[in-house]
Design a protein around this motif. Structure first.
Motif: not given
Length: 211
Positions: A3-6, A11-12, A65-68, A84-87
């Motif tokens: 999605g669009n980056a808040p 960045i995950p 980052p390519q958020w999609r 973990c996909q985030v850290c």
């Protein structure tokens, strides 16, 4: 997470970056036991995983980052090593031995004849990163549920599909994100895998992990 980056969202680990693309010099080659298989013109031993050709990408996290889009290598590492996909750290909860997992309608599919099980292309999310993910990722605001699972195992891939052309040329069929099971060798021979799908077992609701 896509999605669009808040602005406040880090960045995950699993997100692709603009400068991580790599050439894909593909062709079809005849196997020793007969039949054609998709391969690279300069093959490496690490190209074929679980019987399927994996798309090559860089892994330096440089560029916007390519958020999609997910980085194929990091998504694969998360799936196989339960990161973990985030850290990018181990996702398994050491206190329980279970794996926290956020599921969404777009990245999860039930297995009707196997209770409390399903297929997913989204990696696990460690307990520490779940609240941030749920609050900051737009896609998770649409549909998400938090579970813990007992274990996961590779089951399929999402892939671009190719067909042999003249002189061994690899011709893209126009098919993207095709789900190909790891038990479908005829299709795997024509697939360029971009994401690994795992089957997760013994899903148990864990709303208390949401924060």
């Amino acid at each position: 997470m896509t999605g669009n980056a808040p602005p406040q969202l880090r960045i995950p680990y699993v997100i692709a970056h603009a400068d991580e693309g790599a050439p894909q010099p593909l062709r079809f080659a005849r196997r020793p036991l007969g039949g054609l298989r998709l391969t690279y013109r300069n093959p490496r031993r690490s190209d074929v995983i679980h019987g399927v050709l994996r798309a090559r990408v860089m892994n330096h996290r440089r560029g916007a980052p390519q958020w999609r889009k997910l980085n194929t290598l990091r998504q694969w590492l998360c799936m196989e090593r339960t990161l973990c996909q985030v850290c990018g750290l181990e996702a398994t909860d050491p206190a329980t031995g279970r794996i926290p997992w956020i599921t969404t309608a777009t990245a999860f599919r039930d297995i009707p004849d196997v209770p409390n099980s399903g297929y997913t292309s989204a990696p696990a999310t460690c307990r520490a990163c779940i609240p941030e993910s749920l609050s900051m990722c737009p896609q998770l605001h649409v549909s998400s549920a938090v579970y813990t699972v007992a274990r996961s195992e590779p089951a399929a891939v999402l892939a671009d599909m190719f067909t042999p052309g003249a002189g061994g040329l690899a011709v893209h069929t126009g098919e993207h994100n095709v789900l190909v099971g790891l038990n479908e060798p005829a299709l795997l021979r024509r697939a360029l895998a971009t994401q690994l799908i795992v089957q997760i077992h013994d899903l148990q609701p864990a709303p208390h992990l949401a924060g």
